[in-house]
Design an enzyme around this catalytic site. Structure first.
Site, PDB file in Angstrom:
ATOM      1  N   LYS A 165       0.723  -1.176  -0.001  1.00 28.24           N
ATOM      2  CA  LYS A 165      -0.062   0.055   0.129  1.00 28.24           C
ATOM      3  C   LYS A 165       0.875   1.199  -0.052  1.00 28.24           C
ATOM      4  CE  LYS A 165      -0.146  -0.204   5.140  1.00 28.24           C
ATOM      5  NZ  LYS A 165      -0.610  -1.185   5.952  1.00 28.24           N
ATOM      6  N   TYR A 203      17.184  31.143   5.615  1.00 38.12           N
ATOM      7  CA  TYR A 203      16.127  32.033   5.960  1.00 38.12           C
ATOM      8  C   TYR A 203      15.958  32.398   7.407  1.00 38.12           C
ATOM      9  CZ  TYR A 203      13.639  31.059   1.640  1.00 38.12           C
ATOM     10  OH  TYR A 203      13.606  31.027   0.186  1.00 38.12           O
TER      11      TYR A 203
HETATM   12  C1  LIG Z   1       0.025  -2.001   6.634  1.00 35.43           C
HETATM   13  C2  LIG Z   1      -0.639  -3.192   7.264  1.00 35.43           C
HETATM   14  C3  LIG Z   1       0.295  -4.053   7.598  1.00 35.43           C
HETATM   15  C4  LIG Z   1       1.669  -4.331   7.523  1.00 35.43           C
HETATM   16  O1  LIG Z   1       1.961  -3.501   8.894  1.00 35.43           O
HETATM   17  P1  LIG Z   1       3.716  -3.714   9.185  1.00 35.43           P
HETATM   18  O2  LIG Z   1       3.555  -3.093  10.569  1.00 35.43           O
HETATM   19  O3  LIG Z   1       4.377  -2.787   8.089  1.00 35.43           O
HETATM   20  O4  LIG Z   1       4.312  -4.854   8.877  1.00 35.43           O
HETATM   21  C5  LIG Z   1      -0.592  -5.318   7.958  1.00 35.43           C
HETATM   22  N1  LIG Z   1      -1.769  -5.535   7.898  1.00 35.43           N
HETATM   23  C6  LIG Z   1      -2.512  -4.518   7.703  1.00 35.43           C
HETATM   24  C7  LIG Z   1      -3.988  -4.470   7.666  1.00 35.43           C
HETATM   25  C8  LIG Z   1      -2.002  -3.230   7.287  1.00 35.43           C
HETATM   26  O5  LIG Z   1      -2.664  -2.163   6.865  1.00 35.43           O
END
Ligand SMILES: *Cc1c(COP(=O)(O)O)cnc(C)c1O
Length: 814
Positions: free
Chosen positions: A483, A709
Site C-alpha cells: 500500500k 531564511y
Molecule cells: C499496513 C498493514 C500491515 C503491515 O504492517 P507492518 O507493521 O508494516 O508489517 C498489515 N496489515 C494491515 C491490515 C495493514 O494495514
C-alpha cells in the site's frame, strides 16, 4: 560442460527416455530466466517448498527439449527425459564428476562476509596469469556451487569458487563435491543465523571445507576461529591475516591515515601497498588477497601492480525509468561473456515486450572472432528489436547480429544519433566496458535527473522477507503490504519483484493502486483494504479482492456484482474487529453476516484482523486478547460458511513477537524495508533503502555570519557550510532544521543548520574536508532510517511515505 544425454544418465545413474545423443552444454533451473535453449536442459528442482516440475511446461514452451526431473510427465512428448532420484543430488553428482575430469588448481572461499569480493579480486589479480574460472555472481549454495563447477572447461588452469551454507550439515555435502587445495576463510560475523546454535558450531561447520586442503588462509581476528583451525588442522600450512598483531599477515601503521600507504607485515617481511578505500572490510579483504598472491609467488612489485587495478565490484543491476516510457537497465558488472549471460537472464524478469541492447567492445579480447560470434549468437536468441554496438571491434561483426543493428565508434556518437532518440516503450539494456563510459548513455536516457535519489535494494527486501519467513512454518502463506506506493518505495517495481519470488498475496489500500499493478502486468492476487464505493467497478474489472468490513460495504458491493452480471463467486476478505476499533465486524454481527454471505454469489477468501500493539511489549496481554477474540470469532464465522478461508492476523512485528499465532497467512510490511523493533531480528535485517543526494556547493562562513531564511543559524566561529539539494518539498520535515537532524558524509554525521528550505538545506561541515559533488546520506546506515525518524519525532513508516514523488527511485539488484 558438454555431455550427451546418454553420458549424463550414465554418470548419475539415471534413466533416459528419448534421444541419448543430444548435447547438453548448459543446465537451466528457472524457466523464467531462460535465455538460451540451444544445447540446454531444464532441471526441475524439487525443494520442500516448491516443485520445479510445475515449470516444465513453460520451459518446453520456450523451446527446451531435454527435461531432467524426478518424474516423467508423459503428456509432453517429442522431448527427451532424464529421470533422476533426487534433483539436487543429481546436480551435485554431475558437478562432482565434471570437476574430477579436470586437473586444475582450486581455491575455495567461505566465511560470513566478503566471499564475493575476495573471489572477484582474486580473479582480477590472477586471470592474466592463469586461465581462471570462478563462481558467477555469488553462486555458493547447494545449488549455486554445483552450477558454478559445471562452468569449468579444459582451457582452465585455476578455479576460484565461493562456498556458502545456511544450515548445519550442508558443508559436508559441498565438501564431498568440492574440496579445494587452497581454502580461504574470510570474516566470520558475530551475528549468525538462527539455524546454528552457536558461533562455535557455525565455525566448525564452515572450516570443514578445508578437510583436504593443503593451505588454509584465514582471518585470525576471531579467537574461536584461531583455536579451531589450529586444533583441527595443525598439519596443514596455515596462514592467518587480520588486524591483530599476532596474525602472520597484518598491518603495522595507522591504516586510517590516508596520507600514507598501508604498511604490511607478511611473516618477517615488511612492505607498503596502496589502498584507496580505508574501511575495515576493505582492508581485511586486501590482506586476504595479499596473502593469496604471496602464496602464488608474486613479488612486492607485482602485488602492488595488481592491487592498483582492483576494481570495486558493483555487481549490481540498476533499473531506472527512462524518457519516452523506456525502462533503463544498467548493468555495470564487468563486461565479459558470463556477465552478459547474467544480464540476459535478469532482463527476462521485466515484462516489457520491446527490447533494445547497447553493447560495447569486450575487454577480454582473446580470440575476438570466436568471442564475438558467440556474443552475437546469444544476443540473437534474445530477440532484441534493436542492437546498438559501440567500439572498433564488435562493430566488425555487425552483420552477424540479426536485430536492426546500429554501429558507433564511441558513446558520444550513439547519443547524437537519431535512432536511439526515437526509441520508446522499450526495455534498454546497457552493457559496456568501463572505458566506454556507458553511464553517459544512462544519464542521457534517464527521466528524472535530480541528484537526490531513493535507492531501493531489492535483494535486501528479499533477504528481509526470508528472515521473517524463517520464523514461520513452511506452509504459512505471506501477503506483502504494498500500500501507499509500497511504503514510498515504488509500486510496480516492488510488486513485480515480489511476484517473481512467489509472494502469495499483495495488499493495497485503494483500488487504483491495485489497478496500476494489474495494468503493469501483476497477476498475483491483490486485496484492497479500502474499497471505496465509486471504485467497485474497477475492482471487479481488474480482478481485485475487496476487504469487507461492514454490512453497508457488503451489500453495496453485492449489488454491483449483480448489476454487472458476475456469474462466478467473487472473492472477498472479511475483516473482524478485535480491539483496534477501526474497521471490522463485531461478534454480535456474525450470525447475520453468515446468512448474508451464504445468500450472495461471493466466496470468503480470507478472514482477518489487525493487531493494534504487536510491537509493544507492555501491551502483550492486550495483543493476546485480540488474537483470542480473532480465533473465536473467525472459527464461528467459518463454521457457518461452506468453504475454508485463509485466516491471518500478524503484521511484521506480529510475526516476530507472536509467531505462534501465524494461522494460515501473515502480512509483512515494514519488515521488508529492514526495520524491526526486535534487536535480534534487527541485526539480521539489511537496510533496503538509501535516501541520498550530493553537495551542491560549499561556502566558507565566517564567525558572526548567518545562514538561510530568517538568519536562524549564526556561525560562532569560522566554518564551512554545504548546501544540499533536498528540502521539505522532497519530504524532509522542517522540524529537522536548526541542529535537530544530521546527515552522513563518509560515515561521519553533520548537523542540518538553519531552516530547511523548500528544495535545499544547509549542513555545517566544520573543518571536515568534503568536496562539492560528494555523496550525502540522508539515511541508510549512518544515520539509519530509524535515526532519521527519531530526528523527525515520528516513525519509519511516516518518513518513507512522506518522501515525495519527485525524488527519483532507483532499484538495485545484486
Ligand atoms: C499496513 C498493514 C500491515 C503491515 O504492517 P507492518 O507493521 O508494516 O508489517 C498489515 N496489515 C494491515 C491490515 C495493514 O494495514
Amino acid at each position: 560442460m558438454n555431455y550427451t544425454t546418454k553420458q549424463i544418465a550414465e554418470i548419475t545413474g539415471s534413466q533416459i527416455i528419448g534421444d541419448g545423443s543430444l548435447h547438453v552444454k548448459n543446465i537451466a533451473y528457472d524457466s523464467r530466466t531462460l535465455f538460451s535453449v540451444s544445447d540446454s536442459a531444464f532441471l526441475a528442482i524439487n525443494t520442500t517448498k516448491n516443485s520445479g516440475e510445475k515449470y516444465i511446461q513453460s520451459a518446453i514452451e520456450k523451446g527446451i527439449d531435454i527435461i531432467i526431473s524426478e518424474h516423467h510427465h508423459p503428456q509432453y512428448d517429442n522431448i527427451t527425459w532424464i529421470i533422476v532420484d533426487n534433483s539436487m543430488k543429481f546436480l551435485q553428482k554431475i558437478a562432482k564428476f565434471h570437476l574430477e575430469e579436470f586437473n586444475l588448481k582450486t581455491i575455495g572461499i567461505t566465511g560470513s562476509n566478503g566471499k564475493t569480493i575476495v573471489k572477484e579480486w582474486l580473479y582480477q589479480s590472477l586471470f592474466h596469469d592463469y586461465a581462471t574460472v570462478k563462481s558467477p555472481k555469488s553462486f555458493n549454495s547447494q545449488l549455486g556451487l554445483p552450477l558454478s563447477l559445471l562452468e569449468i572447461n579444459k582451457k582452465h588452469q585455476l578455479g576460484i569458487f565461493e562456498v556458502g551454507i545456511s544450515k548445519p550439515n550442508e558443508m559436508s555435502i559441498l565438501t564431498d563435491i568440492f574440496s579445494p587445495q587452497i581454502g580461504i576463510l574470510t570474516h566470520i560475523g558475530s551475528a549468525h543465523s538462527s539455524n546454528f546454535h552457536s558461533e562455535e558450531e557455525l565455525i566448525a561447520e564452515k572450516i570443514y571445507l578445508f578437510k583436504n586442503s593443503e593451505i588454509i588462509i584465514y582471518n585470525g581476528d576471531n579467537e574461536l576461529v584461531v583455536n579451531k583451525i589450529n586444533a583441527g588442522y595443525s598439519s596443514k600450512k596455515l596462514i592467518s591475516f587480520g588486524f591483530k598483531k599476532e596474525n602472520n599477515v597484518s598491518i603495522i601503521n595507522d591504516w586510517k591515515d590516508k596520507s600514507q600507504e598501508v604498511l604490511i607485515k607478511h611473516f618477517n617481511e615488511e612492505f607498503s601497498v596502496p589502498v584507496y578505500q580505508r574501511d575495515e572490510a576493505t582492508i581485511s579483504n586486501v590482506l586476504c588477497v595479499i596473502s593469496v598472491l604471496k602464496e602464488f609467488g608474486f613479488d612486492h612489485a607485482r602485488i602492488v601492480e595488481k592491487l592498483n587495478v582492483l576494481k570495486s565490484i558493483e555487481m549490481r543491476l540498476e533499473s531506472v525509468n527512462g524518457v519516452r516510457n523506456n525502462l533503463i537497465i544498467n548493468d555495470s558488472f564487468n563486461l565479459d561473456l558470463d556477465s552478459l549471460k547474467i544480464a540476459f537472464q535478469n532482463i527476462k524478469e521485466y515484462n516489457k515486450p520491446q527490447k533494445a541492447l547497447i553493447l560495447t567492445d569486450f575487454v577480454e579480447g582473446k580470440n575476438a572472432d570466436q568471442l564475438y560470434q558467440e556474443v552475437a549468437a546469444l544476443t540473437n536468441e534474445q530477440k532484441f528489436n534493436s542492437v546498438f554496438l559501440i567500439g572498433n571491434e564488435i562493430t566488425k561483426f555487425e552483420r552477424v547480429f540479426e536485430a536492426a543493428t546500429f554501429t558507433f565508434n564511441n558513446t558520444t556518437e550513439l547519443i547524437d544519433n537519431v535512432a536511439i532518440n526515437q526509441i520508446e516503450n522499450h526495455l534498454i539494456l546497457l552493457k559496456g566496458a568501463r572505458k566506454f563510459e556507458i553511464e553517459k548513455v544512462k544519464s542521457y536516457l534517464e527521466l528524472q535527473k535530480h541528484d537526490t535519489v531513493l535507492e531501493v535494494n531489492l535483494n535486501s527486501i528479499l533477504h528481509n522477507i526470508n528472515v521473517h519467513r524463517a520464523l514461520l512454518k513452511p506452509e504459512t502463506k505471506m501477503m506483502a503490504m504494498v500500500k501507499a506506493y509500497s511504503y514510498g518505495l515504488g509500486g510496480y517495481e516492488i510488486a513485480e519483484f515480489l511476484q517473481h519470488h512467489h509472494i502469495d498475496y499483495l495488499g493495497v489500500a485503494y483500488a487504483d493502486e491495485g489497478v496500476d499493478l494489474r495494468k503493469s502486468g501483476i497477476t498475483t492476487p491483490i486485496m484492497v483494504m479500502n474499497p471505496e464505493q465509486h471504485s467497485y467497478n474497477i475492482i471487479i474489472d481488474y480482478n481485485l479482492e475487496p476487504e469487507i468490513y461492514s454490512f453497508r460495504v457488503l451489500e453495496l458491493f453485492n449489488e454491483k456484482l449483480i448489476q454487472k452480471g458476475i456469474q462466478q463467486r467473487y472473492p472477498l476478505h472479511i475483516k473482524l474487529e478485535t480491539g483496534m476499533h477501526r474497521l471490522g465486524f463485531k461478534k454480535h454481527e456474525l450470525g447475520d453476516l453468515i446468512k448474508k454471505l451464504n445468500s450472495m454469489n461471493v466466496k470468503v477468501q480470507s478472514i482477518f484482523s489487525h493487531l493494534s500493539s504487536s510491537d509493544d511489549e507492555g501491551e502483550k496481554e492486550y495483543t493476546l486478547q485480540q488474537i483470542h477474540i480473532f480465533n473465536e470469532n473467525s472459527l464461528k464465522l467459518m463454521a457457518g460458511l461452506n468453504n475454508q478461508p485463509i485466516r491471518h492476523i500478524l503484521n511484521t512485528s506480529g510475526i516476530v513477537n507472536f509467531s505462534a499465532y501465524q494461522f494460515d497467512m501473515v502480512r509483512i510490511g515494514i519488515g521488508m524495508v529492514g526495520v524491526s523493533a526486535n534487536v535480534e531480528i534487527k541485526k539480521q535485517l539489511k537496510s533496503a533503502v538509501t535516501f541520498k543526494t550530493v553537495i551542491s556547493q560549499i561556502s566558507a562562513v565566517k564567525e558572526g555570519e548567518s545562514v538561510g531564511y530568517n538568519r536562524k543559524f549564526k556561525a560562532t566561529q569560522n566554518t564551512n557550510i554545504a548546501t544540499i539539494p533536498v528540502g521539505y518539498a522532497d519530504g524532509i520535515p522542517r522540524l529537522v532544521g536548526n541542529n535537530v537532524g544530521f546527515v552522513g558524509i563518509r560515515k561521519n554525521l553533520f548537523p542540518i543548520v538553519g531552516n530547511v528550505c523548500m528544495d535545499m538545506m544547509m549542513i555545517d561541515l566544520g573543518d571536515f574536508l568534503a568536496k562539492e559533488g560528494e555523496e550525502v546520506i540522508i539515511f541508510n546506515s549512518n544515520p539509519s532510517l530509524e535515526d532519521f525518524a527519531a530526528y523527525c519525532k515520528t516513525i519509519s513508516y511516516e518518513v518513507l511515505t512522506s518522501i515525495s514523488r519527485r525524488v527519483k527511485r532507483i532499484y538495485i539488484k545484486d
